[in-house]
Design a protein around this motif. Structure first.
Motif, PDB file in Angstrom:
ATOM      1  N   LEU A  39      45.467  40.547  35.593  1.00  0.00           N
ATOM      2  CA  LEU A  39      46.752  42.055  35.530  1.00  0.00           C
ATOM      3  C   LEU A  39      46.581  42.878  34.817  1.00  0.00           C
ATOM      4  O   LEU A  39      46.888  43.715  34.847  1.00  0.00           O
ATOM      5  CB  LEU A  39      47.416  41.497  36.721  1.00  0.00           C
TER       6      LEU A  39
ATOM      7  N   TYR B 210      39.010  38.935  41.624  1.00  0.00           N
ATOM      8  CA  TYR B 210      40.287  38.686  42.165  1.00  0.00           C
ATOM      9  C   TYR B 210      38.803  37.808  43.865  1.00  0.00           C
ATOM     10  O   TYR B 210      39.051  37.233  44.706  1.00  0.00           O
ATOM     11  CB  TYR B 210      40.390  39.285  43.252  1.00  0.00           C
ATOM     12  N   GLN B 211      37.678  39.200  44.479  1.00  0.00           N
ATOM     13  CA  GLN B 211      36.687  38.055  44.973  1.00  0.00           C
ATOM     14  C   GLN B 211      35.984  37.432  44.651  1.00  0.00           C
ATOM     15  O   GLN B 211      35.862  36.200  46.024  1.00  0.00           O
ATOM     16  CB  GLN B 211      35.422  39.627  45.365  1.00  0.00           C
TER      17      GLN B 211
ATOM     18  N   TRP C 292      41.975  35.973  38.141  1.00  0.00           N
ATOM     19  CA  TRP C 292      42.667  37.243  38.523  1.00  0.00           C
ATOM     20  C   TRP C 292      43.856  37.647  37.696  1.00  0.00           C
ATOM     21  O   TRP C 292      44.524  38.964  37.542  1.00  0.00           O
ATOM     22  CB  TRP C 292      42.499  38.216  40.175  1.00  0.00           C
ATOM     23  N   VAL C 293      44.938  36.813  38.574  1.00  0.00           N
ATOM     24  CA  VAL C 293      46.106  36.612  38.013  1.00  0.00           C
ATOM     25  C   VAL C 293      46.511  37.251  36.428  1.00  0.00           C
ATOM     26  O   VAL C 293      46.847  38.182  35.498  1.00  0.00           O
ATOM     27  CB  VAL C 293      47.510  35.582  38.053  1.00  0.00           C
TER      28      VAL C 293
ATOM     29  N   PRO D 143      44.304  31.385  39.788  1.00  0.00           N
ATOM     30  CA  PRO D 143      43.455  32.141  39.726  1.00  0.00           C
ATOM     31  C   PRO D 143      43.763  32.855  38.940  1.00  0.00           C
ATOM     32  O   PRO D 143      44.252  33.611  37.995  1.00  0.00           O
ATOM     33  CB  PRO D 143      43.589  32.873  41.173  1.00  0.00           C
TER      34      PRO D 143
ATOM     35  N   TYR E 125      40.898  47.569  36.719  1.00  0.00           N
ATOM     36  CA  TYR E 125      41.004  47.675  37.748  1.00  0.00           C
ATOM     37  C   TYR E 125      39.587  46.972  38.765  1.00  0.00           C
ATOM     38  O   TYR E 125      40.101  46.158  39.131  1.00  0.00           O
ATOM     39  CB  TYR E 125      41.179  48.911  38.639  1.00  0.00           C
TER      40      TYR E 125
ATOM     41  N   GLY F  94      37.547  34.801  42.607  1.00  0.00           N
ATOM     42  CA  GLY F  94      37.993  33.298  43.463  1.00  0.00           C
ATOM     43  C   GLY F  94      38.064  31.999  42.495  1.00  0.00           C
ATOM     44  O   GLY F  94      39.082  30.964  43.081  1.00  0.00           O
TER      45      GLY F  94
ATOM     46  N   VAL G 227      39.506  43.765  37.376  1.00  0.00           N
ATOM     47  CA  VAL G 227      40.802  42.032  38.480  1.00  0.00           C
ATOM     48  C   VAL G 227      40.002  42.432  39.476  1.00  0.00           C
ATOM     49  O   VAL G 227      39.913  40.496  39.859  1.00  0.00           O
ATOM     50  CB  VAL G 227      42.279  42.595  37.968  1.00  0.00           C
ATOM     51  N   ALA G 228      40.189  43.279  40.354  1.00  0.00           N
ATOM     52  CA  ALA G 228      39.304  43.517  41.628  1.00  0.00           C
ATOM     53  C   ALA G 228      38.140  42.304  41.948  1.00  0.00           C
ATOM     54  O   ALA G 228      37.864  41.302  42.867  1.00  0.00           O
ATOM     55  CB  ALA G 228      38.614  44.408  42.202  1.00  0.00           C
ATOM     56  N   LYS G 229      36.711  42.158  40.713  1.00  0.00           N
ATOM     57  CA  LYS G 229      36.290  41.340  40.902  1.00  0.00           C
ATOM     58  C   LYS G 229      36.463  39.907  40.751  1.00  0.00           C
ATOM     59  O   LYS G 229      35.588  38.842  41.586  1.00  0.00           O
ATOM     60  CB  LYS G 229      34.975  41.682  40.219  1.00  0.00           C
TER      61      LYS G 229
END
Length: 182
Positions: free
Chosen positions: A130, A112-113, A126-127, A124, A105, A115, A108-110
């Motif tokens: 997941l 997402y940040q 992060w997709v 992206p 988690y 990008g 993935v959050a990092k």
């Protein structure tokens, strides 16, 4: 605690991923060797789909008792002691998977940040990643199911029984005694 729809969804997604990987790989081979053309994104997509297959397959393997292990000592224990040991093992497995769920988690959050996009596809990063929290979340759930069954007094199994499966397969394949003599 049975959730039949979740098991069917798991099986369906796993089968779908395997089918899509096969179709893309086949199309890539045909395109390359017949038409001298290559899909730039094919290898990256198949790699992502394979990662999803693996991480979904972990929890599926726990559900259907497909993971192998050494259980010679556990088989010598009385039923109640074996159930307690299975409950402890399931709880430890859930904790272990929970640590990876949290780490996935955070990762993935990092992503997402940050990008950034994947190398060959306009998606992206992060997709596809997941699957880390999804896969480990499902694994936690499956281990907690086994733990619940253990503390509820139900018969539990974590590992696959290769001997039992081999005997069932042999019985299914071999003709009845005397049938082949006709």
């Amino acid at each position: 605690m049975k959730l039949g729809w979740l098991g069917r969804l798991e099986e369906g997604v796993i089968a779908f991923l395997l089918a899509v990987m096969t179709i893309i790989s086949f199309a890539q081979v045909i395109a390359r060797y017949v038409f001298n053309y290559s899909f730039v994104w094919a290898l990256e997509l198949v790699t992502v789909l394979f990662a999803w297959l693996i991480f979904l397959g972990m929890s599926y393997g726990v559900r259907v008792h497909a993971h192998i292990g050494v259980d010679a000592v556990v088989r010598l224990l009385p039923s109640k002691a074996a159930r307690v040991l299975a409950g402890v093992a399931a709880l430890l497995g859930a904790i272990y998977a929970g640590i990876f769920f949290y780490g996935g988690y955070v990762y993935v959050a990092k992503m997402y940040q940050v990008g950034i996009l994947m190398q060959d596809m306009p998606i992206p990063q992060w997709v596809p990643r997941l699957i880390l929290p999804i896969g480990f979340g499902l694994l936690v759930f499956r281990f907690l199911q086994i733990f619940w069954d253990a503390i509820s007094g139900k018969e539990v199994r974590i590992l696959g029984d290769e001997t039992e499966e081999a005997l069932k397969l042999k019985a299914a394949v071999e003709p009845e005694a005397g049938e082949g003599a006709r």
